[in-house]
Design a protein around this motif. Structure first.
Motif, PDB file in Angstrom:
ATOM      1  N   ARG A  24      -5.034   0.659   7.644  1.00 16.53           N
ATOM      2  CA  ARG A  24      -4.295  -0.347   8.418  1.00 16.53           C
ATOM      3  C   ARG A  24      -5.242  -1.242   9.200  1.00 16.53           C
ATOM      4  N   SER A  45      -2.207   5.709   7.008  1.00 13.64           N
ATOM      5  CA  SER A  45      -3.653   5.772   7.252  1.00 13.64           C
ATOM      6  C   SER A  45      -4.043   4.709   8.268  1.00 13.64           C
ATOM      7  N   ARG A  46      -4.510   5.132   9.417  1.00 13.46           N
ATOM      8  CA  ARG A  46      -4.938   4.195  10.458  1.00 13.46           C
ATOM      9  C   ARG A  46      -6.144   3.383  10.018  1.00 13.46           C
ATOM     10  N   CYS A  93      -0.844   1.871   4.578  1.00 13.84           N
ATOM     11  CA  CYS A  93      -1.338   1.495   5.902  1.00 13.84           C
ATOM     12  C   CYS A  93      -0.595   2.246   7.001  1.00 13.84           C
ATOM     13  N   ARG A  95       5.341   5.024   9.343  1.00 19.64           N
ATOM     14  CA  ARG A  95       4.828   5.656  10.559  1.00 19.64           C
ATOM     15  C   ARG A  95       5.874   6.508  11.264  1.00 19.64           C
TER      16      ARG A  95
END
Length: 269
Positions: A108, A104-105, A101, A162
């Protein structure tokens, strides 16, 4: 020049640890002194604040004779078994899902609303549903502990994934790392210090949920001991169990902090 500089740094850190340990011991000693004075002179009703001697007597009785048909180690082992099973599944599910997540937006966007919805809910708010779905055995208790620890572990994994520098990812890809190899040998090691810190937080949250997990149809566990003793107004047993729970929590947290220092010694713990 590195050796002369590193030695004063190590000496300074050792002095800092000694000072920290000394101040902590004095703080605990002062707290027990106030407790003894308050109970000795009757400042507080013994029902609410038993004396340290009464609490010690209750502890020795439990350690020697057990409590409600089970030994003290049996109750402690039952609670730790539930926590260990829950935290194992937390780590093997929240970590990979959180890392994916975090990278990968779109993924998420699928899971984030669900986790953000249940994360602030008190565990007792949905424990009745777990009992209805999974029964009153250990399964519902482990699932409750799992849910309480999943959210902070997931958030830590997302955050750590992130914040990985893009240059590190691009450099690994330029050297041929893609797919599983990229996640296993670059992203996961980069996230590991933050993951262990998140694991420390998740264990604390899970441990705090222990009483709620053991309050329905349980006959073992240190959380259940405190709850059962409260029915008979045995505050000495309650205090003894709380102290036992606190000592176990300190030992678990210290072990995790030691692991964090081994994995990432540059992080101050």
């Amino acid at each position: 020049m590195a050796a002369p500089l590193s030695r004063p740094l190590k000496v300074s850190r050792s002095k800092g640890y000694v000072l920290y340990f000394t101040v902590s011991c004095c703080s605990v000693l002062a707290l027990f002194t106030i407790w003894w004075i308050a109970s000795h002179y009757g400042w507080v009703n013994p029902l609410f604040l038993p004396s340290p001697a009464d609490v010690w007597s209750a502890f020795t009785d439990i350690a020697r004779e057990g409590y409600k048909g089970s030994t003290l180690l049996g109750h402690v082992g039952a609670s730790l078994r539930r926590i260990l099973i829950a935290m194992f599944f937390v780590f093997v599910t929240a970590v990979p899902l959180g890392i994916v997540c975090g990278r990968s937006r779109l993924v998420r966007a699928v899971f984030d609303p669900i986790i953000e919805f249940y994360r602030p809910l008190p565990p007792l708010a949905y424990y009745s549903l777990l009992v209805l779905w999974f029964g009153i055995g250990d399964t519902s208790k482990v699932i409750l502990l799992f849910l309480s620890g999943f959210a902070p572990m997931f958030i830590a994994a997302v955050y750590s994934a992130r914040r990985i520098p893009a240059d590190r990812i691009n450099g690994a890809r330029s050297l041929g790392a893609n797919g599983f190899r990229l996640y296993a040998f670059v992203i996961f090691p980069s996230c590991l210090p933050d993951l262990l810190t998140g694991f420390r937080t998740a264990v604390g949250v899970t441990y705090a949920t222990l009483v709620a997990a053991e309050m329905v149809a349980a006959v073992s566990g240190i959380g259940w001991m405190a709850l059962d003793a409260s029915k008979y107004l045995r505050s000495d047993i309650i205090y003894a169990v709380i102290i036992i729970m606190g000592i176990i929590a300190i030992l678990i947290d210290s072990a995790i902090r030691l692991l964090i220092r081994r994995v990432s010694p540059w992080i101050e713990q």
